[in-house]
Design a protein around this motif. Sequence first.
Motif, PDB file in Angstrom:
ATOM      1  N   ASP A 171       2.688  -0.288  -5.069  1.00  9.78           N
ATOM      2  CA  ASP A 171       1.246  -0.131  -5.259  1.00  9.78           C
ATOM      3  C   ASP A 171       0.630  -1.436  -5.757  1.00  9.78           C
ATOM      4  O   ASP A 171       0.533  -1.685  -6.957  1.00  9.78           O
ATOM      5  N   ARG A 524      -0.599  16.072   4.660  1.00 10.03           N
ATOM      6  CA  ARG A 524       0.658  16.159   3.879  1.00 10.03           C
ATOM      7  C   ARG A 524       1.833  16.518   4.771  1.00 10.03           C
ATOM      8  O   ARG A 524       2.940  16.018   4.584  1.00 10.03           O
ATOM      9  N   PHE A 527       2.853  13.281   6.535  1.00  9.55           N
ATOM     10  CA  PHE A 527       3.527  12.270   5.725  1.00  9.55           C
ATOM     11  C   PHE A 527       4.841  12.777   5.128  1.00  9.55           C
ATOM     12  O   PHE A 527       5.695  11.991   4.743  1.00  9.55           O
ATOM     13  N   LEU A 528       5.014  14.067   5.100  1.00  8.74           N
ATOM     14  CA  LEU A 528       6.321  14.617   4.752  1.00  8.74           C
ATOM     15  C   LEU A 528       7.340  14.244   5.833  1.00  8.74           C
ATOM     16  O   LEU A 528       8.523  14.054   5.562  1.00  8.74           O
TER      17      LEU A 528
ATOM     18  N   GLY B 330       0.661   4.334  -7.029  1.00  2.96           N
ATOM     19  CA  GLY B 330      -0.052   4.805  -5.838  1.00  2.96           C
ATOM     20  C   GLY B 330      -0.951   6.001  -6.111  1.00  2.96           C
ATOM     21  O   GLY B 330      -0.725   6.789  -7.025  1.00  2.96           O
ATOM     22  N   GLN B 331      -2.000   6.108  -5.300  1.00  2.10           N
ATOM     23  CA  GLN B 331      -2.918   7.241  -5.394  1.00  2.10           C
ATOM     24  C   GLN B 331      -2.297   8.463  -4.721  1.00  2.10           C
ATOM     25  O   GLN B 331      -1.432   8.332  -3.864  1.00  2.10           O
ATOM     26  N   ALA B 332      -2.793   9.629  -5.098  1.00  8.09           N
ATOM     27  CA  ALA B 332      -2.428  10.838  -4.362  1.00  8.09           C
ATOM     28  C   ALA B 332      -2.944  10.705  -2.935  1.00  8.09           C
ATOM     29  O   ALA B 332      -3.937  10.012  -2.679  1.00  8.09           O
ATOM     30  N   LEU B 333      -2.304  11.368  -2.005  1.00  5.49           N
ATOM     31  CA  LEU B 333      -2.642  11.257  -0.592  1.00  5.49           C
ATOM     32  C   LEU B 333      -4.092  11.669  -0.333  1.00  5.49           C
ATOM     33  O   LEU B 333      -4.774  11.084   0.519  1.00  5.49           O
ATOM     34  N   GLU B 334      -4.551  12.639  -1.076  1.00  8.51           N
ATOM     35  CA  GLU B 334      -5.928  13.123  -0.903  1.00  8.51           C
ATOM     36  C   GLU B 334      -6.910  12.303  -1.723  1.00  8.51           C
ATOM     37  O   GLU B 334      -8.098  12.629  -1.777  1.00  8.51           O
ATOM     38  N   PRO B 339      -3.604   6.045 -10.363  1.00 12.91           N
ATOM     39  CA  PRO B 339      -2.266   6.224  -9.805  1.00 12.91           C
ATOM     40  C   PRO B 339      -1.591   7.460 -10.387  1.00 12.91           C
ATOM     41  O   PRO B 339      -1.888   7.867 -11.514  1.00 12.91           O
ATOM     42  N   ASN B 344       4.581  12.932  -6.671  1.00 15.42           N
ATOM     43  CA  ASN B 344       3.482  13.550  -5.919  1.00 15.42           C
ATOM     44  C   ASN B 344       3.400  13.084  -4.475  1.00 15.42           C
ATOM     45  O   ASN B 344       2.629  13.656  -3.699  1.00 15.42           O
ATOM     46  N   PRO B 346       4.483  12.627  -0.650  1.00 16.33           N
ATOM     47  CA  PRO B 346       5.286  13.473   0.243  1.00 16.33           C
ATOM     48  C   PRO B 346       6.674  12.920   0.530  1.00 16.33           C
ATOM     49  O   PRO B 346       7.641  13.681   0.551  1.00 16.33           O
ATOM     50  N   ASP B 347       6.792  11.615   0.737  1.00 17.64           N
ATOM     51  CA  ASP B 347       8.118  11.121   1.100  1.00 17.64           C
ATOM     52  C   ASP B 347       9.093  11.197  -0.069  1.00 17.64           C
ATOM     53  O   ASP B 347      10.295  11.409   0.126  1.00 17.64           O
TER      54      ASP B 347
END
Lengths: 607, 607
Positions: A171, A524, A527-528, B330-334, B339, B344, B346-347
């Motif tokens: 990040d 989601r 990206f999973l 990193g930010q959440a995907l949504e 950060p 949280n 997905p990967d």
Amino acid sequence: MTYRAPVQDIRFILHELADLDGVLALPGFEEVTTDLVDAVLEENARFVEQAIAPLNRNGDTTGAKWSDGSVTTSPGFKQAFIEFGQGGWQGLQHEQEFGGQGLPKLVGAPASENINSANLAFSLCPLLTDGVIEALAAVGSHEQQSRFIPAMLEGRWTGTMNLTEPQAGSDLALIATRAVKQDDGSYRLSGQKIFITYGEHDMAENIVHLVLARTPDAPKGVKGISLFIVPKFLVNEDGTLGDRNDVWCASLEHKLGIHGSPTAVLLYGSGKGDVGEGAVGYLVGEENRGLEYMFIMMNAARYAVGIQGVALSERALQQASAYAQERVQGQALEGSAGPVAIANHPDVQRMLFTMKALTEGARSLAYVAAAACDKSRRHPDQAERANNKALYEYLVPVVKGFSTELSTEVASLGVQVHGGMGFIEETGAAQYYRDARILPIYEGTTAIQANDFVGRKVLRDGGAVVQALVHEMRATVEQLEKAASTSKADAEGLALIARRLAAGIQAYEQASAFVLGNAADNIRAIFLGSVPYLMLAGVVHAGWQMARAALVCAEYANNGNATDFHQQKMATSVFYAAQIMPRAEALAATVLEGRVASEYAGMIQAT
Amino acid sequence: MTYRAPVQDIRFILHELADLDGVLALPGFEEVTTDLVDAVLEENARFVEQAIAPLNRNGDTTGAKWSDGSVTTSPGFKQAFIEFGQGGWQGLQHEQEFGGQGLPKLVGAPASENINSANLAFSLCPLLTDGVIEALAAVGSHEQQSRFIPAMLEGRWTGTMNLTEPQAGSDLALIATRAVKQDDGSYRLSGQKIFITYGEHDMAENIVHLVLARTPDAPKGVKGISLFIVPKFLVNEDGTLGDRNDVWCASLEHKLGIHGSPTAVLLYGSGKGDVGEGAVGYLVGEENRGLEYMFIMMNAARYAVGIQGVALSERALQQASAYAQERVQGQALEGSAGPVAIANHPDVQRMLFTMKALTEGARSLAYVAAAACDKSRRHPDQAERANNKALYEYLVPVVKGFSTELSTEVASLGVQVHGGMGFIEETGAAQYYRDARILPIYEGTTAIQANDFVGRKVLRDGGAVVQALVHEMRATVEQLEKAASTSKADAEGLALIARRLAAGIQAYEQASAFVLGNAADNIRAIFLGSVPYLMLAGVVHAGWQMARAALVCAEYANNGNATDFHQQKMATSVFYAAQIMPRAEALAATVLEGRVASEYAGMIQAT
């Protein structure tokens, strides 16, 4: 054991799969003949086999050492780097304008692969330097270019990338290093950078650090990051070295592998040295566009790390293959007068051919990508340039992600082939297992590659490259079916390759449709599955290249011109289809089940 | 980081999947109550968390040291082993007749898992000692049993297995160590053994070596190997220690991992010590039946190494899981205000759930196998004993091969979750990656397990166990489909598990049919696919256990009794089905393509 550059396979791929002739016909490569390419590859093989490969074990057992801010590299590294520079290897694929050789990336890639096979830890120094040269050539001022690039091309200075900070890894928005503008237009930098490869060492006279930092009024996040040149020693007008700058190596990391490569913690602005407090830095391009510039370097570096994956795999394969031919243990399956070399046992053959198939598949894909890069830059036709640019950019995260993930698999199989001896450090196989593990992490983890792949390379163009590839790959299946019907010796092998490639393409198409169809509503779920999807693309595209190779070999065989090499290649292609390609369907299933699975993904808890 | 024994998961599996009640009802376990089992598991958790786990890093950084024939183990190991002995842990699942606790293997397995999670290198000493106790209990004379077993059960002495010689690894036919009979009925041994785990150390008063060797007139090959007890110190009639025997540690190996475990080169008969030339040894059972006896020990040890695979995976999972909850990046995907913890993303969820699914699937399968072992020994019904014996013997190579191969995958994912920090040794994740790599090698490589599986466990009974398992697994699919139709919260999850398990069973059935159908005509094709077939069996059987777990959790949910743990387990089962089970089809395809591929397999050449 001794490393031998795989020159025969490299030549085969360049000529038969990656369109070397087409690349050499591009404007600007008029002077690059096939003979010249051959001479370069031969000299490269000689140099890395004799000067670089023998230092590999040493680099592992006697890693780089820190003492009072200085770093002493492994025995022999310094001298080898001098020879590397004198040989002109650093400049191989850089523009002649600054003193490079101006060869295509398609020639640079195998040269880079070979040196990395010979000694991964050593080769990181030129790898990073390459990136710095490429970034400055693209966005540096003319003055910066002429001041910094030639000495790096000559191997007198080296370069580094300074991105990571303790709180800012994947990040980069969290970067905190500060850069304050001075009256003379330069900047003073202060902060801490970690994981800086060859951030300090004794192999060159000077080190050119490219550093991401923030100016005081910069916007938050990635839009407020600028790029600076911070040389270890300031450089006078006449190119001689001046004051020692305020950048210092606080320590080296104690790592799982690549012990020969010093991974530095660098302190900027601790007030030591000749320049007072704050490291003197020079802004590259415009303020706040640092990340964009760094991506020039990162894309080059990502491709290069993909090549490292191929390189490490090749080295592990050579070691395991030699051992399997030599180690006598067990009767032949059908019975034998006495024990036989373990290379006769089916499971050892499976492991060796799996290693070989993965290595050669990844190599083929990487070289095809290099050719696309060359064409994207120089093809006279604009549409060709655009198509090749889209293809290359699509392939970079695949080459990086797939080649590096598989290198850990190949290195692990390499240990397994050795049995108990593989676990003994002196055998050497264990080093590759340890060294390989960094490759899916640095220059962007596999997840970062997968995000780039899905977001920028598949979704952004609505699957245009994907569709084009499906079309091309389907054509190969048809050719295989036809070849199977006319082949004398390999009818069943070609039919196997055709049916597995067809199934792989279908899996790739289904997963791609899922990604394209669910981007709007179920991000989601996508990206999973982004890493499995990236690996699926790698499995199918590399398998496609192996299938193309089989077609070429079948033609040689039909014409009565097949050599041992061609028969080996056919066998390797069959093994790819039988052992590797079926993974495509499993990976696709995983992607497709992402819709339901993503509803459970958030339940992960600390164990 | 701190290790916590996964007591909740262990209890769930014992009660809900492995029929603990049925095992405790077996003759001979009358005194073993559920409360006693709980108390043992709790005390075991406390002991290994507090006394053993904290020594794990130390064992890695300060491994066992050789000096002039003596071996000093890592700091703390000696004291911990004294506590281990005093706590009665060595005797947990051994017969009360010699001083053991007489608990079921189903209770011994989790206790063994936990100590191995806490410290794999330490636990190898009791693991090998277990095997020696088991072999002597089965085939030793009464005099040998009473002389050697009690001191091992008390933890005062330890045991070793001496098979490997430099020229004889997987191929025991090549063993050359000589044993010559003396007038008093004892033997004198001379030769060299390598890779002897805890072959010399300072943790116990005496070491009981079980040694394979040949008498002068023995037949060639494996039919001429005999088994001998060679104690480091001879044992007087009254149990006190006598002369120093002629077995000496020449050196320790420098290994990739398990540094805390001394791997010795042992010299027999170099003429030092108190007994003159030749190590004094005592024949176990009859001459030339040594391999048969050693297999008693090896089967116990193979199962135990399978448990090590589960254990190592659990430890790597705990480390990665804790890091992912803690590391903010990193930010959440949504989108998010700032950060977030990487758990949280997905990967990262995919990686953690993959690690968790593999670990819990392998654990479930291993415990189910342990229950079968207990029933095979003690069930009052002869047919039940026979069926359980066949099932247990079928599962041993699966537990060994599958659990250990996956442990390298889990440990590698554990490094990946950490990003760059994973490559730094101090983080700890790298140690598990290194330690895990021996597990698919020692006590028989995965190929050896696969050969045993195909030859003795599938072909020999004409696929009887396979058919029985297919039948049982199909019943689970039906239950899942029914549960999906009535489940309130998990209808889609249960349907996913059902469809993937059904596909997995089909793949297993197809591959099994191929193996059974081609054994007579195409043995090379089968053994080319024996490891993929073994892994296929592991994937499907472990996934079956996860599916059974999902059924249990669905019932708790329907009754309103589902806890957090049950929801996690349901999620883990869904992930197993989505991420792991699809591999079954790919593995089956690989097996099925073995017919064509085997025609090319012999073409492998030295690279």
